[in-house]
Motif scaffolding. Structure first.
Motif, mmCIF file in Angstrom:
data_model
loop_
_atom_site.group_PDB
_atom_site.id
_atom_site.type_symbol
_atom_site.label_atom_id
_atom_site.label_comp_id
_atom_site.label_asym_id
_atom_site.label_seq_id
_atom_site.Cartn_x
_atom_site.Cartn_y
_atom_site.Cartn_z
ATOM 1 N N PHE A 1 0.954 -1.399 0.072
ATOM 2 C CA PHE A 1 0.001 -0.104 0.122
ATOM 3 C C PHE A 1 0.935 1.054 0.077
ATOM 4 N N ALA A 2 0.860 2.088 -1.056
ATOM 5 C CA ALA A 2 1.610 3.405 -1.217
ATOM 6 C C ALA A 2 0.709 4.674 -0.409
ATOM 7 N N VAL A 3 1.368 5.184 0.579
ATOM 8 C CA VAL A 3 0.618 6.192 1.254
ATOM 9 C C VAL A 3 1.614 7.518 1.125
ATOM 10 N N ASN A 4 1.082 8.796 1.320
ATOM 11 C CA ASN A 4 1.672 10.077 1.402
ATOM 12 C C ASN A 4 1.081 10.587 2.633
ATOM 13 N N VAL A 5 2.066 10.673 3.572
ATOM 14 C CA VAL A 5 1.779 11.513 4.800
ATOM 15 C C VAL A 5 2.496 12.979 5.101
ATOM 16 N N PRO A 6 1.928 13.984 5.273
ATOM 17 C CA PRO A 6 2.526 15.172 5.399
ATOM 18 C C PRO A 6 3.404 15.496 6.504
ATOM 19 N N LEU A 7 4.397 16.429 6.652
ATOM 20 C CA LEU A 7 5.061 16.554 7.856
ATOM 21 C C LEU A 7 4.553 17.944 8.406
ATOM 22 N N VAL A 8 4.850 18.058 9.769
ATOM 23 C CA VAL A 8 4.257 19.324 10.191
ATOM 24 C C VAL A 8 5.309 20.183 10.001
ATOM 25 N N GLY B 1 9.009 20.443 8.543
ATOM 26 C CA GLY B 1 8.852 20.841 7.284
ATOM 27 C C GLY B 1 8.932 22.201 6.834
ATOM 28 N N PRO B 2 9.572 22.437 5.788
ATOM 29 C CA PRO B 2 10.272 21.531 4.843
ATOM 30 C C PRO B 2 11.599 21.161 5.286
ATOM 31 N N TYR B 3 11.750 19.925 5.020
ATOM 32 C CA TYR B 3 12.856 19.317 5.553
ATOM 33 C C TYR B 3 13.817 19.268 4.184
ATOM 34 N N VAL B 4 15.101 20.166 4.254
ATOM 35 C CA VAL B 4 15.665 20.501 3.376
ATOM 36 C C VAL B 4 17.266 19.873 3.397
ATOM 37 N N THR B 5 17.625 19.158 2.238
ATOM 38 C CA THR B 5 18.642 18.374 2.410
ATOM 39 C C THR B 5 19.702 19.088 1.058
ATOM 40 N N ASN B 6 20.874 18.332 0.580
ATOM 41 C CA ASN B 6 21.628 19.020 -0.525
ATOM 42 C C ASN B 6 20.933 18.485 -1.731
ATOM 43 N N HIS B 7 19.821 17.753 -1.803
ATOM 44 C CA HIS B 7 19.179 17.261 -3.009
ATOM 45 C C HIS B 7 18.021 17.231 -3.116
ATOM 46 N N ASN B 8 17.141 17.727 -1.910
ATOM 47 C CA ASN B 8 15.713 18.122 -2.109
ATOM 48 C C ASN B 8 15.140 18.823 -0.913
ATOM 49 N N SER B 9 13.986 18.983 -0.952
ATOM 50 C CA SER B 9 13.038 19.506 0.086
ATOM 51 C C SER B 9 11.638 19.103 0.295
ATOM 52 N N LEU B 10 11.522 18.407 1.447
ATOM 53 C CA LEU B 10 10.440 17.714 1.736
ATOM 54 C C LEU B 10 9.471 18.293 2.440
ATOM 55 N N THR B 11 7.918 18.456 2.213
ATOM 56 C CA THR B 11 6.969 18.809 2.833
ATOM 57 C C THR B 11 6.049 17.536 3.488
ATOM 58 N N ASP B 12 6.321 16.593 2.494
ATOM 59 C CA ASP B 12 5.651 15.414 2.828
ATOM 60 C C ASP B 12 6.363 13.991 2.334
ATOM 61 N N MET B 13 6.037 12.979 2.579
ATOM 62 C CA MET B 13 6.798 11.753 2.167
ATOM 63 C C MET B 13 5.942 10.739 1.949
ATOM 64 N N ASP B 14 6.420 10.020 0.670
ATOM 65 C CA ASP B 14 5.736 8.655 0.406
ATOM 66 C C ASP B 14 6.363 7.614 0.973
ATOM 67 N N ARG B 15 5.582 6.672 1.561
ATOM 68 C CA ARG B 15 5.926 5.224 2.105
ATOM 69 C C ARG B 15 5.087 4.313 1.604
ATOM 70 N N ILE B 16 5.809 2.969 1.829
ATOM 71 C CA ILE B 16 4.936 1.992 1.307
ATOM 72 C C ILE B 16 4.816 1.053 2.661
ATOM 73 N N LEU B 17 3.475 0.380 2.811
ATOM 74 C CA LEU B 17 3.257 -0.623 3.891
ATOM 75 C C LEU B 17 3.117 -1.824 3.026
ATOM 76 N N VAL B 18 3.605 -2.837 3.806
ATOM 77 C CA VAL B 18 3.470 -4.232 3.275
ATOM 78 C C VAL B 18 2.794 -5.139 3.991
ATOM 79 N N ARG B 19 1.888 -5.810 3.824
ATOM 80 C CA ARG B 19 1.294 -6.894 4.690
ATOM 81 C C ARG B 19 1.477 -8.201 4.056
#
Length: 387
Positions: free
Chosen positions: A9-16, A24-42
């Protein structure tokens, strides 16, 4: 017991947002994130027991789900979730590293085994192992730590201005954290300024990890480490300061700056951990169960580092409750993990578990219920599910 099915199951959850106390935004040397995609596996079994795993997205959510359901699933369906070493050794895809896609399935199998035996995973891994060989305490003091199921975690912060970083460092200290990791790599002079600002604000009461994600050249890394040392600031470690597979340069950097080095991405490459040790290019092993292929692979890597007398920390990849639980069981049950694991769990707007973790005091508690010890909320998955 046999595995009957796997579903991802693919989900997208926002950052505070930062202004609301989040990251958020979580800034690195290659991107800036305000949310994140995750995969849940059953993973389901013929005895009605299901287990859960979690992994980050690789390439796209659709691609990750497809590889797990169409690539990994046929390799493990019909086999026993108890035979974990057999499973991880036979999941082989020519010209590709399948470990990262097998890892959430492997963790789900541990979850199933724990539920079946009515034991938490850390007990299956050998029980509470700290103090490890890298942090040995006298045998007579073991009772002092008999119920220490609270795991200290390192607070993670993106690239911010020196003033914003200074502000957050004070807040982090007040919240009970003792280690702060910050991203870096866009401007090495600004990286130095931010660490100095935070160090001054907390009067040296926080330890710092600095992670440019391979963002510096060797000369820049030498200047960063040396300038911080000249200011009397000694990092807990510099995480993967330069590109992977440059072990001679890493060893040179270590010798020239006196700052401990914690390779991370380098440890994702098979056999690199041993090469780093042999080259004298590693002071801390920053490991991750996903590229290791799961908990069994992580245990194997940890044994290599512990045998070399190298302390171990666990990497964070914006983990929701399922992988956070797996990491807590790992650092609690596998020998060698003597440094706090990274975590951004406090940065999520929501989690997909029924009872989210409490991280208000700079620690996370290892679940005590069978398996991973967390219950997945299917309604929350549907709320954040990527169509």
């Amino acid at each position: 017991m046999k595995i009957t099915d796997i579903e991802a199951f693919a989900v997208n959850v926002p950052l505070v947002p930062f202004e609301d106390g989040g990251i958020g935004p979580y800034v690195t040397n290659h991107n800036s994130l305000t949310d994140m995609d995750r995969i849940l596996v059953r993973v389901d079994t013929d005895e009605g027991i299901s287990g859960w795993g979690e992994v980050r997205v690789f390439l796209t959510p659709e691609a990750t789900v497809s590889i797990i359901e169409e690539g990994i699933r046929p390799l493990v369906v019909g086999q026993s979730p108890f035979e974990l070493e057999k499973l991880r050794r036979q999941v082989f895809i020519e010209y590709a590293n399948a470990d990262m896609f097998f890892a959430p399935v492997e963790v789900a199998c541990w979850d199933i085994v724990g539920k079946s035996l009515e034991k938490p995973i850390y007990e299956l891994l050998g029980g509470w192992t700290a103090p490890s060989q890298t942090d040995m305490k006298h045998r007579g003091h073991q009772d002092d730590y008999a119920d220490a199921h609270e795991i200290e975690v390192a607070y993670c912060l993106g690239i911010l201005s020196p003033e914003q970083s200074r502000q957050r460092a004070a807040e982090v200290l007040d919240q009970g954290f003792s280690v702060l990791k910050t991203k870096a790599g866009r401007d090495w002079k600004e990286d130095v300024a931010r660490i100095k600002a935070m160090h001054d604000e907390v009067d040296g009461e926080l330890e710092f990890r600095l992670d440019p994600n391979q963002g510096w050249t060797i000369d820049q890394a030498i200047r960063v480490g040396s300038k911080l040392a000249d200011a009397g600031i000694y990092l807990q470690y510099m995480e993967q300061p330069i590109r992977v597979d440059a072990h001679t340069s890493l060893a040179s950097l270590k010798n020239q700056t006196g700052q401990p080095l914690g390779p991370n991405e380098d440890t994702y490459i098979p056999h690199n951990l041993r090469r780093l040790i042999d080259a004298g290019a590693i002071d801390v092993a920053v490991l991750d169960l996903t590229p290791a292929g799961g908990l069994a692979g992580l245990r194997q890597q940890a044994a290599i580092a512990e045998d070399a007398g190298i302390p171990i920390a666990h990497h964070c990849a914006f983990d929701l409750g399922v992988r956070t639980a797996a990491i807590l069981h790992a650092v609690h049950g596998i020998p060698g993990f003597s440094l706090p694991p990274d975590s951004v769990y406090y940065g999520w707007e929501d989690d997909i578990t029924v009872d989210p973790f409490d991280s208000t005091n700079g620690t996370l508690r290892v679940p005590q219920s069978p398996g991973l010890g967390v219950e997945v909320d299917r309604s929350t998955i549907e709320e954040y599910r990527i169509a």
